[in-house]
Design a protein around this motif. Structure first.
Motif, PDB file in Angstrom:
ATOM      1  N   ASP A  90       1.337  -1.366   0.425  1.00 21.43           N
ATOM      2  CA  ASP A  90      -0.145   0.499  -0.170  1.00 21.43           C
ATOM      3  C   ASP A  90       1.351   1.760  -0.177  1.00 21.43           C
ATOM      4  OD1 ASP A  90      -1.771   1.666   0.452  1.00 21.43           O
ATOM      5  OD2 ASP A  90      -3.101   0.385   1.692  1.00 21.43           O
ATOM      6  N   GLU A  91       0.892   2.139  -1.115  1.00 20.14           N
ATOM      7  CA  GLU A  91       1.509   3.148  -1.804  1.00 20.14           C
ATOM      8  C   GLU A  91       3.103   2.940  -0.848  1.00 20.14           C
ATOM      9  OE1 GLU A  91       0.875   5.727  -2.475  1.00 20.14           O
ATOM     10  OE2 GLU A  91      -1.521   5.952  -2.693  1.00 20.14           O
ATOM     11  N   PRO A  92       3.973   1.117  -1.536  1.00 15.30           N
ATOM     12  CA  PRO A  92       5.300   1.350  -0.949  1.00 15.30           C
ATOM     13  C   PRO A  92       6.363   2.308  -1.256  1.00 15.30           C
ATOM     14  CG  PRO A  92       4.508   0.472  -3.333  1.00 15.30           C
ATOM     15  CD  PRO A  92       3.471   1.071  -2.943  1.00 15.30           C
ATOM     16  N   THR A  93       5.898   3.366  -2.474  1.00 22.26           N
ATOM     17  CA  THR A  93       7.177   4.795  -2.698  1.00 22.26           C
ATOM     18  C   THR A  93       6.547   5.732  -2.333  1.00 22.26           C
ATOM     19  OG1 THR A  93       5.952   4.795  -4.945  1.00 22.26           O
ATOM     20  CG2 THR A  93       7.452   3.171  -5.282  1.00 22.26           C
ATOM     21  N   ARG A  94       5.531   5.902  -2.018  1.00 20.94           N
ATOM     22  CA  ARG A  94       5.058   7.423  -1.141  1.00 20.94           C
ATOM     23  C   ARG A  94       6.585   7.415  -0.502  1.00 20.94           C
ATOM     24  NH1 ARG A  94       1.587   7.761   4.320  1.00 20.94           N
ATOM     25  NH2 ARG A  94       2.037  10.545   4.276  1.00 20.94           N
ATOM     26  N   GLY A  95       6.780   8.724  -0.380  1.00 17.57           N
ATOM     27  CA  GLY A  95       7.797   9.748  -0.149  1.00 17.57           C
ATOM     28  C   GLY A  95       9.246   8.997  -0.908  1.00 17.57           C
ATOM     29  N   ILE A  96       9.724   8.234  -1.458  1.00 24.68           N
ATOM     30  CA  ILE A  96      10.894   7.872  -2.047  1.00 24.68           C
ATOM     31  C   ILE A  96      10.984   7.946  -2.930  1.00 24.68           C
ATOM     32  CG2 ILE A  96      11.796   5.605  -3.314  1.00 24.68           C
ATOM     33  CD1 ILE A  96      10.152   4.059  -0.688  1.00 24.68           C
ATOM     34  N   ASP A  97      12.229   8.686  -3.382  1.00 27.05           N
ATOM     35  CA  ASP A  97      13.004   9.034  -4.422  1.00 27.05           C
ATOM     36  C   ASP A  97      12.749   8.851  -6.028  1.00 27.05           C
ATOM     37  OD1 ASP A  97      15.835   8.113  -5.171  1.00 27.05           O
ATOM     38  OD2 ASP A  97      15.248   8.865  -2.996  1.00 27.05           O
ATOM     39  N   VAL A  98      13.169   9.306  -7.482  1.00 35.86           N
ATOM     40  CA  VAL A  98      12.911   8.281  -8.423  1.00 35.86           C
ATOM     41  C   VAL A  98      14.056   7.542  -8.601  1.00 35.86           C
ATOM     42  CG1 VAL A  98      13.035   8.371 -11.042  1.00 35.86           C
ATOM     43  CG2 VAL A  98      12.260  10.608  -9.623  1.00 35.86           C
ATOM     44  N   ALA A  99      14.989   7.230  -8.119  1.00 35.13           N
ATOM     45  CA  ALA A  99      15.798   5.821  -8.560  1.00 35.13           C
ATOM     46  C   ALA A  99      15.188   5.059  -7.720  1.00 35.13           C
ATOM     47  CB  ALA A  99      16.979   6.590  -8.229  1.00 35.13           C
ATOM     48  N   ALA A 100      15.120   5.302  -6.386  1.00 38.03           N
ATOM     49  CA  ALA A 100      14.839   4.100  -5.713  1.00 38.03           C
ATOM     50  C   ALA A 100      13.100   3.039  -6.317  1.00 38.03           C
ATOM     51  CB  ALA A 100      14.374   4.909  -4.048  1.00 38.03           C
ATOM     52  N   LYS A 101      12.903   4.196  -6.616  1.00 38.78           N
ATOM     53  CA  LYS A 101      11.263   3.818  -6.770  1.00 38.78           C
ATOM     54  C   LYS A 101      11.302   2.651  -8.295  1.00 38.78           C
ATOM     55  CE  LYS A 101       7.762   7.526  -6.919  1.00 38.78           C
ATOM     56  NZ  LYS A 101       7.151   8.746  -6.851  1.00 38.78           N
ATOM     57  N   PHE A 102      12.537   3.183  -8.914  1.00 35.51           N
ATOM     58  CA  PHE A 102      12.883   2.128  -9.985  1.00 35.51           C
ATOM     59  C   PHE A 102      13.539   0.958  -9.255  1.00 35.51           C
ATOM     60  CE2 PHE A 102      12.359   5.717 -13.359  1.00 35.51           C
ATOM     61  CZ  PHE A 102      11.815   4.669 -14.332  1.00 35.51           C
ATOM     62  N   ASP A 103      14.074   1.371  -8.870  1.00 31.21           N
ATOM     63  CA  ASP A 103      15.097   0.033  -8.001  1.00 31.21           C
ATOM     64  C   ASP A 103      14.069  -1.032  -7.222  1.00 31.21           C
ATOM     65  OD1 ASP A 103      17.039  -1.130  -7.177  1.00 31.21           O
ATOM     66  OD2 ASP A 103      17.168  -0.612  -5.228  1.00 31.21           O
ATOM     67  N   ILE A 104      12.794  -0.628  -6.702  1.00 35.07           N
ATOM     68  CA  ILE A 104      11.376  -1.724  -5.728  1.00 35.07           C
ATOM     69  C   ILE A 104      11.109  -2.337  -6.852  1.00 35.07           C
ATOM     70  CG2 ILE A 104       9.771  -1.307  -4.691  1.00 35.07           C
ATOM     71  CD1 ILE A 104      10.919   0.624  -2.616  1.00 35.07           C
ATOM     72  N   MET A 105      10.521  -1.175  -8.114  1.00 28.23           N
ATOM     73  CA  MET A 105       9.938  -1.646  -9.053  1.00 28.23           C
ATOM     74  C   MET A 105      10.201  -2.996  -9.637  1.00 28.23           C
ATOM     75  SD  MET A 105       7.233  -0.086  -8.662  1.00 28.23           S
ATOM     76  CE  MET A 105       6.967   1.184  -8.247  1.00 28.23           C
ATOM     77  N   ASP A 106      12.245  -2.581 -10.159  1.00 31.70           N
ATOM     78  CA  ASP A 106      12.978  -4.045 -10.592  1.00 31.70           C
ATOM     79  C   ASP A 106      13.068  -5.193  -9.762  1.00 31.70           C
ATOM     80  OD1 ASP A 106      12.835  -2.410 -12.638  1.00 31.70           O
ATOM     81  OD2 ASP A 106      15.452  -1.952 -12.207  1.00 31.70           O
ATOM     82  N   ARG A 107      12.909  -4.596  -8.223  1.00 29.79           N
ATOM     83  CA  ARG A 107      13.011  -6.307  -7.438  1.00 29.79           C
ATOM     84  C   ARG A 107      11.837  -6.633  -7.438  1.00 29.79           C
ATOM     85  NH1 ARG A 107      17.814  -5.504  -4.942  1.00 29.79           N
ATOM     86  NH2 ARG A 107      18.477  -3.449  -5.269  1.00 29.79           N
ATOM     87  N   LEU A 108      10.737  -5.826  -7.299  1.00 29.26           N
ATOM     88  CA  LEU A 108       9.649  -6.448  -7.799  1.00 29.26           C
ATOM     89  C   LEU A 108       9.102  -7.559  -8.532  1.00 29.26           C
ATOM     90  CD1 LEU A 108       6.689  -3.660  -6.263  1.00 29.26           C
ATOM     91  CD2 LEU A 108       7.533  -5.427  -5.093  1.00 29.26           C
TER      92      LEU A 108
END
Length: 544
Positions: free
Chosen positions: A468-486
């Protein structure tokens, strides 16, 4: 680090869109004194150089946005500016005079008001009490409650919000609480207004209303320092942008002269990420089409891991049907209050459904508590990581081990050595920036705290992960990083329910998207129907 050509007190360079011979906005600002400025500010924590010789300036009557990845130094700079932290070196000037605030209260008294990312209000007090806490108007020596109520209503009216200010704050959802926090920040005269992720819990209409207020404040001469991870919002409101990277100021730019691709590249330190931004939409759509084609051929042969059939809760969520396949991401799209979080809580047993059936691998189950959900292989990263996620007093290792230890039972204690091995493994796998697994999790940046929560549930080897909103308050690079891992986890069979207020983010990672409106599911789309225009039309009630 290479700094921008727009260094303070340096001649301005030619700008696109500036008529020949006309003074640029940057030159106009350079001719004036900044209301708030730092020179050579540094701050070091054990093992971390949070700020390194940072020069920063903020002028009256402008919105200046601070951008950077998590851990870039944005929050530390704000804490130094507002008296939360004392710098190790450097000077701070307010109105041209050197200042050294010993506390946030001193900064507020000097006219520097701050609204932080998390809603740090008192949920047990009324809305009016929260707005005027610590500065209640008095009459004949007693608190003037009628005046507090009237002035609280006026403060909220500036944000076009109307609600019962005598009700307890916790009676309202997070988005309303955020608006109350904004009203508190705006309810007194200020020379400088610092907004740290103020829009993270607001929907589009609320963001638009906030920006309307900020533009009004800007015209009245207030200097606004705006911190956000949303690129579109940055360009919608900013006059200038300062980019932070690795504790240093990368540069200062006029917003009109810095493209989104350039901004992202400067934040992460290379050009590759901006190429990913440009290609994300095209690649994501192609991947969606391919996955949908596969789904059509496999749907009859693959049993969903979990099914919701008419599951609902009176006053919270209308009966809903959902299927979550192994190795697939189901996105939930909708505005705040549409029922996204309510669906997640029913699935995790945090709330009890009073209608419908939940099937896990074809067998009806009852998820009365989160413990029931964990036993069936379900993990849940809640929206509010501060209130429902991290345990700030514990270390990173202890936070990561919580769910696994709870599933095993406290009588089957995980040894400290094994816990340390698991924590170190997930810190490395998820790229959590920390000096040590024993470091208190409260000292991590928001993005790294979010990764630690993700590690907590991945350590349990779940079959379904609710985010639920896993990238809330997270920067762009970290978002892509988390998406890649998911996506990599999905390739290994993990099922994910993905919830985000950013529709583009939902579309980028989801194989299918369920659209919610007014606490009910109104559509489920995939393939070519998965585009922002169609999703917004569905939410508005005009889509197909």
């Amino acid at each position: 680090m290479t700094h921008s050509a727009t260094e303070p007190n340096q001649p301005d360079q030619p700008r696109r869109g500036t008529p020949p011979g006309a003074p640029s906005q940057q030159n106009d600002m350079s001719a004036r004194e900044p209301i708030l400025a730092t020179s050579g500010v540094s701050k070091t924590f054990p093992g971390v150089k949070a700020l390194q010789h940072v020069d920063f300036r903020l002028f009256p009557g402008e919105v200046h946005t601070l951008m950077g990845q998590n851990g870039a130094g944005k929050s530390t700079l704000i804490n130094v500016l507002t008296g939360v932290l004392a710098p190790d070196a450097g000077t701070i000037r307010l109105g041209g005079e050197v200042v050294a605030f010993a506390s946030p209260q001193e900064a507020e008294a000097a006219g520097v008001r701050t609204l932080y990312q998390e809603v740090n209000l008192c949920p047990n007090l009324s809305v009016a009490e929260n707005i005027f806490a610590g500065r209640q108007p008095r009459r004949f020596g007693a608190i003037d409650w009628p005046d507090i109520k009237r002035r609280a209503q006026e403060a909220l009216a500036r944000l076009d919000v109307s609600l019962d200010v005598t009700r307890s704050l916790d009676a309202y959802p997070i988005a309303v609480q955020q608006m109350v926090a904004i009203a508190r920040a705006l309810s007194v005269d200020a020379r400088v207004l610092i907004l740290d992720e103020p829009t993270s819990s607001l929907d589009d209409s609320e963001v638009a209303q906030l920006f309307k207020i900020l533009r009004h404040l800007k015209r009245s001469g207030i200097a606004i320092l705006f911190v956000t991870h949303f690129i579109e919002q940055t360009y919608a409101i900013s006059d200038r942008i300062t980019v932070m990277r690795n504790g240093e100021r990368e540069g200062e730019y006029l917003a009109r002269d810095l493209s989104a691709d350039q901004l992202v590249a400067k934040m992460v330190g290379h050009e590759r990420m901006s190429a990913r931004l440009r290609e994300a939409a095209h690649d994501g759509q192609a991947a969606d089409d391919q996955e949908v084609a596969q789904e059509h051929t496999e749907a009859t042969a693959t049993q969903p891991f979990i099914e919701l059939r008419g599951v609902g809760r009176r006053g919270t969520l209308q009966p809903i049907d959902l299927e979550m396949q192994a190795g697939k991401i189901l996105g939930l799209a909708g505005l705040l209050g549409s029922g996204r979080t309510e669906t997640a809580r029913l699935l995790f047993g945090a709330d009890r459904a009073d209608s419908g059936t939940i099937l896990v691998e074809g067998r009806a189950v009852r998820l009365r508590t989160p413990h029931d959900a964990v036993r069936h292989g379900i993990g849940y990263c809640a929206e509010d990581r501060k209130k429902e996620g991290i345990v700030a007093e514990l270390s990173i290792r202890e936070n990561i081990m919580l769910a696994l230890q709870a599933r095993r039972g406290w009588w089957r204690k995980i040894s400290r050595q094994r816990a340390r091995e698991l924590a170190d493994m997930w810190i490395e796998r998820l790229g959590i920036k920390a000096s040590d697994a024993e470091q208190p999790i409260a000292l991590l940046s928001g993005g790294n705290q979010q990764k630690a929560l993700l590690a907590r549930w991945l350590a349990t080897d779940p079959k379904l992960l609710i985010l639920d909103e896993p990238t809330r308050g997270i920067d762009v690079a970290a978002k892509f990083d988390i998406m890649d891992r998911l996506l990599a986890l999905c390739a290994n069979g993990l099922s994910i329910l993905f919830i985000s207020s950013e529709i583009s983010e939902v579309l980028r990672v989801s194989h299918r998207v369920a659209v919610l409106r007014d606490r009910r599911k109104i559509a489920e789309v995939a393939g070519k129907a998965s585009n922002e225009d169609n999703i917004y039309r569905l939410i508005a009630g005009s889509g197909e």
